[in-house]
Design an enzyme around this catalytic site. Structure first.
Site, PDB file in Angstrom:
ATOM      1  N   ASP A  39       0.852  -1.191   0.000  1.00  0.00           N
ATOM      2  CA  ASP A  39       0.000   0.000   0.000  1.00  0.00           C
ATOM      3  C   ASP A  39       0.894   1.250   0.000  1.00  0.00           C
ATOM      4  OD1 ASP A  39      -3.206   0.559   0.951  1.00  0.00           O
ATOM      5  OD2 ASP A  39      -1.792   2.229   1.116  1.00  0.00           O
ATOM      6  N   ASN A  97     -12.983  -3.319   2.293  1.00  0.00           N
ATOM      7  CA  ASN A  97     -14.019  -2.297   2.382  1.00  0.00           C
ATOM      8  C   ASN A  97     -14.917  -2.408   1.159  1.00  0.00           C
ATOM      9  OD1 ASN A  97     -13.130  -0.987   4.809  1.00  0.00           O
ATOM     10  ND2 ASN A  97     -11.422  -0.127   3.647  1.00  0.00           N
ATOM     11  N   GLU A 105     -12.293   3.396  -1.380  1.00  0.00           N
ATOM     12  CA  GLU A 105     -11.860   4.520  -2.228  1.00  0.00           C
ATOM     13  C   GLU A 105     -11.560   4.083  -3.657  1.00  0.00           C
ATOM     14  OE1 GLU A 105     -11.424   7.774  -1.460  1.00  0.00           O
ATOM     15  OE2 GLU A 105     -11.749   7.737   0.715  1.00  0.00           O
ATOM     16  N   VAL A 106     -11.124   2.846  -3.823  1.00  0.00           N
ATOM     17  CA  VAL A 106     -10.718   2.378  -5.160  1.00  0.00           C
ATOM     18  C   VAL A 106     -11.697   1.301  -5.622  1.00  0.00           C
ATOM     19  CG1 VAL A 106      -8.884   1.367  -6.558  1.00  0.00           C
ATOM     20  CG2 VAL A 106      -8.287   2.879  -4.635  1.00  0.00           C
ATOM     21  N   HIS A 110     -10.048  -5.050  -3.605  1.00  0.00           N
ATOM     22  CA  HIS A 110      -8.746  -5.243  -2.973  1.00  0.00           C
ATOM     23  C   HIS A 110      -8.957  -5.682  -1.544  1.00  0.00           C
ATOM     24  CE1 HIS A 110     -10.028  -1.055  -2.710  1.00  0.00           C
ATOM     25  NE2 HIS A 110      -9.430  -0.981  -1.543  1.00  0.00           N
ATOM     26  N   HIS A 112      -6.977  -5.821   2.042  1.00  0.00           N
ATOM     27  CA  HIS A 112      -5.834  -5.307   2.800  1.00  0.00           C
ATOM     28  C   HIS A 112      -5.313  -6.423   3.698  1.00  0.00           C
ATOM     29  CE1 HIS A 112      -6.887  -0.891   2.224  1.00  0.00           C
ATOM     30  NE2 HIS A 112      -8.069  -1.436   1.996  1.00  0.00           N
TER      31      HIS A 112
HETATM   32  P1  5GP Z   1      -9.875   1.390   0.375  1.00  0.00           P
HETATM   33  O1  5GP Z   1     -10.142   2.585   1.241  1.00  0.00           O
HETATM   34  O2  5GP Z   1     -10.467   1.527  -0.994  1.00  0.00           O
HETATM   35  O3  5GP Z   1     -10.223   0.097   1.051  1.00  0.00           O
HETATM   36  O4  5GP Z   1      -8.299   1.330   0.228  1.00  0.00           O
HETATM   37  C1  5GP Z   1      -7.604   1.867  -0.843  1.00  0.00           C
HETATM   38  C2  5GP Z   1      -6.132   1.753  -0.519  1.00  0.00           C
HETATM   39  O5  5GP Z   1      -5.398   1.932  -1.710  1.00  0.00           O
HETATM   40  C3  5GP Z   1      -5.626   2.783   0.480  1.00  0.00           C
HETATM   41  O6  5GP Z   1      -5.058   2.108   1.601  1.00  0.00           O
HETATM   42  C4  5GP Z   1      -4.599   3.581  -0.315  1.00  0.00           C
HETATM   43  O7  5GP Z   1      -3.492   3.978   0.449  1.00  0.00           O
HETATM   44  C5  5GP Z   1      -4.218   2.627  -1.429  1.00  0.00           C
HETATM   45  N1  5GP Z   1      -3.804   3.259  -2.676  1.00  0.00           N
HETATM   46  C6  5GP Z   1      -4.450   4.255  -3.338  1.00  0.00           C
HETATM   47  N2  5GP Z   1      -3.793   4.569  -4.465  1.00  0.00           N
HETATM   48  C7  5GP Z   1      -2.710   3.750  -4.516  1.00  0.00           C
HETATM   49  C8  5GP Z   1      -1.641   3.622  -5.461  1.00  0.00           C
HETATM   50  O8  5GP Z   1      -1.559   4.308  -6.464  1.00  0.00           O
HETATM   51  N3  5GP Z   1      -0.710   2.668  -5.186  1.00  0.00           N
HETATM   52  C9  5GP Z   1      -0.774   1.881  -4.068  1.00  0.00           C
HETATM   53  N4  5GP Z   1       0.195   0.980  -3.899  1.00  0.00           N
HETATM   54  N5  5GP Z   1      -1.766   1.985  -3.166  1.00  0.00           N
HETATM   55  C10 5GP Z   1      -2.724   2.915  -3.383  1.00  0.00           C
END
Ligand code: 5GP
Length: 126
Positions: A39, A97, A105-106, A110, A112
């Site tokens: 991450d 999430n 967010e993405v 994914h 974690h």
């Molecule tokens: P979410 O909140 O969607 O569960 O987690 C998204 C995660 O993706 C966050 O922990 C954030 O730090 C990570 N993330 C966002 N953009 C990038 C990226 O460009 N590269 C990497 N390696 N992680 C990312």
């Protein structure tokens, strides 16, 4: 800004771009079904993301539409990475999430993987 997990897959999301080799990332593991990388903003000493190679918005989308091979391959990859990183003896946390209330967010599924120190309560309450 959290995503709406009921919306269609956006092929321009950041993890789709990582899969296409359009963005730099720090690879931990790759196989036919999954890619794992560090991450970019780690929340624990070990913070790895594991993503399926197929285009799935979230765990909800993946669990509904993925083939048995994709499902098995992804789950095996999460386990493989956790073991390979030496996380099993001390313990670790796996988290996904899904959508707005969880703060996803993405919009590419994914998982974690967190480890390397005591991880505290399961949920942070204000
Ligand atoms: P979410 O909140 O969607 O569960 O987690 C998204 C995660 O993706 C966050 O922990 C954030 O730090 C990570 N993330 C966002 N953009 C990038 C990226 O460009 N590269 C990497 N390696 N992680 C990312």
């Amino acid at each position: 800004m959290p995503i709406d997990a009921t919306k269609p897959y956006d092929p321009n999301n950041v993890f789709a771009r990582i899969l296409r080799g359009e963005m730099p990332f720090s690879k931990v593991y790759e196989d036919e079904h999954a890619l794992a990388f560090h991450d970019v903003n780690p929340q624990a000493p070990v913070h790895i993301l594991v993503i399926p190679k197929g285009a799935y918005v979230s765990w909800d989308d993946f669990s509904a539409r993925a083939s048995v091979e994709e499902l098995a391959g992804f789950v095996r990859a999460v386990g493989h990475v956790s073991r390979d990183m030496g996380l099993v003896p001390r313990g670790y946390r796996v988290l996904a999430n899904i959508g707005r209330l969880a703060g996803q967010e993405v919009g590419h599924l994914h998982v974690h993987i967190f480890g390397g120190e005591p991880l505290g309560p399961m949920l942070a309450r204000q």
